[in-house]
Design a protein around this motif. Structure first.
Motif, PDB file in Angstrom:
ATOM      1  N   ILE A 149       0.885  -1.271  -0.055  1.00 15.05           N
ATOM      2  CA  ILE A 149       0.102   0.062   0.038  1.00 15.05           C
ATOM      3  C   ILE A 149       0.961   1.029   0.027  1.00 15.05           C
ATOM      4  O   ILE A 149       0.722   2.189  -0.828  1.00 15.05           O
ATOM      5  CB  ILE A 149      -1.040   0.032   1.131  1.00 15.05           C
ATOM      6  N   ILE A 150       1.926   1.205   0.881  1.00 17.80           N
ATOM      7  CA  ILE A 150       2.834   2.612   1.055  1.00 17.80           C
ATOM      8  C   ILE A 150       3.467   2.622  -0.520  1.00 17.80           C
ATOM      9  O   ILE A 150       3.597   3.832  -0.722  1.00 17.80           O
ATOM     10  CB  ILE A 150       3.760   2.319   2.110  1.00 17.80           C
ATOM     11  N   SER A 151       3.979   1.501  -0.874  1.00 20.14           N
ATOM     12  CA  SER A 151       4.730   1.586  -2.142  1.00 20.14           C
ATOM     13  C   SER A 151       4.013   2.097  -3.369  1.00 20.14           C
ATOM     14  O   SER A 151       4.657   2.682  -4.303  1.00 20.14           O
ATOM     15  CB  SER A 151       5.527   0.402  -2.557  1.00 20.14           C
ATOM     16  N   SER A 152       2.653   1.906  -3.302  1.00 23.41           N
ATOM     17  CA  SER A 152       1.907   2.372  -4.386  1.00 23.41           C
ATOM     18  C   SER A 152       2.071   4.089  -4.601  1.00 23.41           C
ATOM     19  O   SER A 152       1.437   4.596  -5.416  1.00 23.41           O
ATOM     20  CB  SER A 152       0.555   2.127  -4.251  1.00 23.41           C
ATOM     21  N   GLY A 153       2.301   4.663  -3.587  1.00 27.12           N
ATOM     22  CA  GLY A 153       2.362   5.998  -3.610  1.00 27.12           C
ATOM     23  C   GLY A 153       3.650   6.719  -3.577  1.00 27.12           C
ATOM     24  O   GLY A 153       3.996   8.017  -3.344  1.00 27.12           O
ATOM     25  N   LEU A 154       4.860   5.665  -4.129  1.00 31.16           N
ATOM     26  CA  LEU A 154       6.171   6.085  -3.839  1.00 31.16           C
ATOM     27  C   LEU A 154       6.652   6.235  -5.205  1.00 31.16           C
ATOM     28  O   LEU A 154       6.206   5.486  -6.313  1.00 31.16           O
ATOM     29  CB  LEU A 154       7.055   5.246  -3.022  1.00 31.16           C
ATOM     30  N   GLU A 188      13.782  -3.196 -19.241  1.00 30.98           N
ATOM     31  CA  GLU A 188      12.648  -3.963 -19.312  1.00 30.98           C
ATOM     32  C   GLU A 188      11.313  -3.387 -19.108  1.00 30.98           C
ATOM     33  O   GLU A 188      10.158  -3.440 -19.440  1.00 30.98           O
ATOM     34  CB  GLU A 188      12.823  -5.195 -18.742  1.00 30.98           C
ATOM     35  N   VAL A 189      11.302  -2.478 -17.968  1.00 30.52           N
ATOM     36  CA  VAL A 189      10.031  -1.911 -17.603  1.00 30.52           C
ATOM     37  C   VAL A 189       9.965  -0.518 -17.702  1.00 30.52           C
ATOM     38  O   VAL A 189      11.085   0.385 -17.432  1.00 30.52           O
ATOM     39  CB  VAL A 189       9.778  -2.187 -16.191  1.00 30.52           C
ATOM     40  N   GLU A 190       8.970   0.312 -18.321  1.00 31.29           N
ATOM     41  CA  GLU A 190       8.873   1.753 -18.395  1.00 31.29           C
ATOM     42  C   GLU A 190       9.296   2.387 -16.845  1.00 31.29           C
ATOM     43  O   GLU A 190       8.702   1.829 -15.984  1.00 31.29           O
ATOM     44  CB  GLU A 190       7.761   2.229 -18.937  1.00 31.29           C
ATOM     45  N   GLU A 191       9.966   3.600 -16.814  1.00 34.81           N
ATOM     46  CA  GLU A 191      10.337   3.927 -15.602  1.00 34.81           C
ATOM     47  C   GLU A 191       8.991   4.315 -14.765  1.00 34.81           C
ATOM     48  O   GLU A 191       9.026   4.324 -13.532  1.00 34.81           O
ATOM     49  CB  GLU A 191      11.021   5.518 -15.832  1.00 34.81           C
ATOM     50  N   GLU A 192       7.933   4.887 -15.244  1.00 33.66           N
ATOM     51  CA  GLU A 192       6.914   5.501 -14.418  1.00 33.66           C
ATOM     52  C   GLU A 192       6.073   4.074 -14.124  1.00 33.66           C
ATOM     53  O   GLU A 192       5.083   4.299 -13.029  1.00 33.66           O
ATOM     54  CB  GLU A 192       5.878   6.273 -15.304  1.00 33.66           C
ATOM     55  N   LYS A 193       6.386   3.072 -14.302  1.00 29.49           N
ATOM     56  CA  LYS A 193       5.816   1.989 -13.786  1.00 29.49           C
ATOM     57  C   LYS A 193       6.685   0.849 -13.045  1.00 29.49           C
ATOM     58  O   LYS A 193       6.186  -0.013 -12.247  1.00 29.49           O
ATOM     59  CB  LYS A 193       5.374   0.912 -15.220  1.00 29.49           C
ATOM     60  N   THR A 194       7.819   1.477 -12.632  1.00 31.76           N
ATOM     61  CA  THR A 194       8.786   0.643 -11.913  1.00 31.76           C
ATOM     62  C   THR A 194       8.303   0.360 -10.549  1.00 31.76           C
ATOM     63  O   THR A 194       8.282  -0.573  -9.760  1.00 31.76           O
ATOM     64  CB  THR A 194      10.175   1.475 -11.903  1.00 31.76           C
ATOM     65  N   PHE A 195       7.580   1.697 -10.118  1.00 33.16           N
ATOM     66  CA  PHE A 195       7.151   1.366  -8.460  1.00 33.16           C
ATOM     67  C   PHE A 195       6.186   0.389  -8.421  1.00 33.16           C
ATOM     68  O   PHE A 195       5.889  -0.250  -7.669  1.00 33.16           O
ATOM     69  CB  PHE A 195       6.499   2.855  -8.180  1.00 33.16           C
ATOM     70  N   LEU A 196       5.426   0.324  -9.629  1.00 33.23           N
ATOM     71  CA  LEU A 196       4.249  -0.861  -9.568  1.00 33.23           C
ATOM     72  C   LEU A 196       4.718  -2.148  -9.445  1.00 33.23           C
ATOM     73  O   LEU A 196       4.425  -3.151  -8.802  1.00 33.23           O
ATOM     74  CB  LEU A 196       3.379  -0.803 -10.864  1.00 33.23           C
ATOM     75  N   MET A 203       5.763  -6.991  -6.144  1.00 37.75           N
ATOM     76  CA  MET A 203       6.389  -8.073  -5.339  1.00 37.75           C
ATOM     77  C   MET A 203       6.143  -8.059  -4.005  1.00 37.75           C
ATOM     78  O   MET A 203       6.368  -9.248  -3.482  1.00 37.75           O
ATOM     79  CB  MET A 203       7.830  -7.493  -5.506  1.00 37.75           C
ATOM     80  N   ASP A 204       5.755  -7.049  -3.232  1.00 40.80           N
ATOM     81  CA  ASP A 204       5.435  -6.874  -2.039  1.00 40.80           C
ATOM     82  C   ASP A 204       4.155  -7.843  -1.962  1.00 40.80           C
ATOM     83  O   ASP A 204       3.902  -8.639  -0.899  1.00 40.80           O
ATOM     84  CB  ASP A 204       5.047  -5.614  -1.606  1.00 40.80           C
ATOM     85  N   LEU A 205       3.234  -7.591  -2.646  1.00 42.27           N
ATOM     86  CA  LEU A 205       1.988  -8.655  -2.626  1.00 42.27           C
ATOM     87  C   LEU A 205       2.220 -10.224  -2.762  1.00 42.27           C
ATOM     88  O   LEU A 205       1.791 -10.972  -2.322  1.00 42.27           O
ATOM     89  CB  LEU A 205       0.890  -8.049  -3.660  1.00 42.27           C
ATOM     90  N   ARG A 211      11.763   0.829  -4.192  1.00 38.96           N
ATOM     91  CA  ARG A 211      12.780  -0.321  -4.200  1.00 38.96           C
ATOM     92  C   ARG A 211      13.373  -0.333  -2.649  1.00 38.96           C
ATOM     93  O   ARG A 211      13.557  -1.405  -2.387  1.00 38.96           O
ATOM     94  CB  ARG A 211      13.607  -0.043  -5.104  1.00 38.96           C
ATOM     95  N   ARG A 212      13.467   0.848  -2.244  1.00 42.10           N
ATOM     96  CA  ARG A 212      14.184   0.493  -0.970  1.00 42.10           C
ATOM     97  C   ARG A 212      13.167  -0.008   0.063  1.00 42.10           C
ATOM     98  O   ARG A 212      13.482  -0.944   0.970  1.00 42.10           O
ATOM     99  CB  ARG A 212      14.533   2.131  -0.446  1.00 42.10           C
ATOM    100  N   VAL A 213      11.992   0.453   0.072  1.00 38.20           N
ATOM    101  CA  VAL A 213      10.763  -0.162   0.969  1.00 38.20           C
ATOM    102  C   VAL A 213      10.828  -1.641   0.636  1.00 38.20           C
ATOM    103  O   VAL A 213      10.831  -2.613   1.531  1.00 38.20           O
ATOM    104  CB  VAL A 213       9.705   0.451   0.631  1.00 38.20           C
TER     105      VAL A 213
END
Length: 497
Positions: A20-25, A105-113, A118-120, A31-33
């Motif tokens: 949940i927290i990473s979805s807003g980062l 491999e992954v678009e920059e704006e989708k990396t947080f997703l 991975m958390d889920l 990645r650090r979280v």
């Protein structure tokens, strides 16, 4: 209640909150979280493992204020935290090994997703390991499926979208069969907690009631989880899912996700149905037969492949066949060999995927075997690591794969009725493994004209090379210090009951 008994539940909740927290980062913060989360869960799992080793018995943690049979429970013995700790190590190494490649491999704006998924995924794996509630297990099976599907398609090209669609269709089929089995069990027993179901199943079986419905229930749940774990012949989705996703996703999907479903099946055998009832149902013989076929046909498919990543993916079909062969033997020794192979295969297959990307990067990005000629000279670290992984898969001493095959052989010898087919197929499969893995090793060590491709030095990819070293060390540890781990597995299987 001792404070450490809160750790399994805390691990699952931490993963969910981290998602949940990473979805807003942004990507670096997410990645650090994720990295901190994996380290914390690994620490909590280690503490739980040491606690259960000291007490020598499993403990039950009641979620909320409602006890059985209305409430939800977590149950942890030796095996649960051992597997959880191992999964954390594999996930961390796989993410670090593929970090550099992730940017391409992954678009920059989708990396947080990516890290949210991975958390889920980690939350769902921990829940499958620890939960004592069958419906909760089903819920996290679905979370696991959605997270895995997202990890496949996040790369956003035609092949990954097709692979994700195929994976989702097969997974939904498996989930539907599993849910039907759970509903039938609830109708027959009136319980969802695994321990309570087992008591009622044993009573009904002894009384001779619901024999046919019980057989159908066992078949539904077994086939459902077999589909989700890619047991032959339900493996059609696997090569594309592993072959075209990001390198970290391929390593984690092959080593952890399918194993989570197999661990749930083992829990159902021991804690829900009861080992004796499951054995007498003869479904175990079907799993044994499909396991043997998977060992052979998965290897033949790997031999025919010219794409190195798809070859490694087809190898997973054969290795999953090994695990089901051990389960199908219907003995404690066979089950111990299967659980050890879950750990061995996770360590080795992740190593192979991470090493393979280093070889393809110095071969013009091509994954064709002919283009990998001499790749081990251009990236010595990846070449050495791929060789170690290949030797482990073949079953060469000093590596984890040798111990797995030794345990399977010992289990087969102790089973008079299944000894001959198990040993024959084990020998044939080992020869086939040697054909396609050693063929690739010879190819990457075949000299090629200098200057055709750029070489990679250690200084350019320190983190990647260190990740390979840790994978190799883990593989060797499993190969030379296996007895304490085997003892823990045996102890944990007893606690499962």
């Amino acid at each position: 209640m001792d404070f450490v008994q809160n750790f399994p539940a805390a691990s699952i909740l931490l993963c969910l909150f981290a998602g949940i927290i990473s979805s807003g980062l942004k990507k670096k913060a997410a990645r650090r979280v994720n990295t901190i989360l994996i380290l914390i869960v690994a620490f909590l799992s280690t503490c739980t493992l040491l606690y259960t080793m000291r007490t020598g018995e499993a403990f039950v943690y009641v979620m909320g204020r409602f006890p059985a049979p209305w409430g939800n429970e977590i149950r942890a013995g030796v095996l649960g935290p051992l597997v959880a700790l191992f999964f954390c190590v594999i996930m961390l190494l796989s993410l670090e090994g593929g970090r550099k490649k992730l940017a391409d491999e992954v678009e920059e704006e989708k990396t947080f997703l990516y890290y949210v998924l991975m958390d889920l995924l980690l939350a769902s794996l921990l829940a499958l390991i620890y939960t004592n509630d069958l419906f909760t297990a089903y819920v996290f099976v679905e979370i696991n499926t959605i997270a895995a599907c997202g990890l496949i398609m996040i790369r956003q090209n035609g092949r990954t979208i097709e692979a994700a669609a195929r994976y989702m269709i097969m997974s939904l089929l498996g989930s539907g069969l599993l849910l039907m089995g759970i509903c039938m069990l609830y109708d027959m027993t009136g319980h969802l907690l695994m321990s309570n179901i087992r008591e009622q199943v044993i009573y009904l079986y002894a009384a001779g009631e619901y024999r046919i419905p019980l057989l159908v229930t066992i078949a539904l749940m077994s086939v459902g989880l077999a589909i989700k774990s890619a047991l032959f012949p339900f493996h059609a989705w696997l090569p594309d899912a592993y072959g075209y996703s990001t390198v970290s996703s391929a390593a984690i999907l092959s080593s952890l996700v399918s194993k989570g479903y197999i661990l749930l099946l083992i829990k159902i055998i021991y804690r829900v149905i009861g080992f004796d009832v499951f054995y007498n149902s003869r479904i175990i013989d079907v799993l044994f037969a499909f396991g043997l076929m998977g060992m052979i046909f998965g290897s033949f498919s790997a031999i025919r492949e010219n794409d190195v990543r798809r070859m490694i993916a087809f190898s997973s079909v054969a290795q999953i066949g090994y695990i089901y062969m051990g389960i199908g033997m219907g003995t404690q020794a066979g089950m111990t060999a299967s659980v050890f192979h879950i750990l061995s295969h996770a360590a080795t297959k992740s190593l192979l995927f991470i090493a393979a990307i280093g070889l393809t990067d110095v071969s013009g990005g091509s994954r064709k075997l002919v283009e990998l000629t001499g790749a081990a000279y251009r990236n010595k670290w990846a070449g050495a690591a791929f060789t170690v992984g290949s030797l482990s898969m073949v079953g060469v001493p000093l590596f984890s794969g040798f111990i797995s095959k030794l345990l399977f052989s010992q289990a087969a010898v102790q089973n008079g009725t299944k000894m001959l087919p198990a040993l024959i197929v084990l020998g044939v499969s080992t020869i086939l493994n040697a054909i396609y893995f050693m063929k690739t090793v010879i190819r990457i060590y075949t000299p090629v004209e200098s200057g055709k491709y750029e070489s990679i030095s250690f200084n350019k990819m320190k983190l990647y090379c260190l990740t390979l070293v840790f994978f190799v060390v883990l593989n060797v540890i499993l190969g030379v210090s296996s007895q304490p781990i085997v003892d823990l597995i045996e102890q944990g299987l007893v606690m499962f009951s």
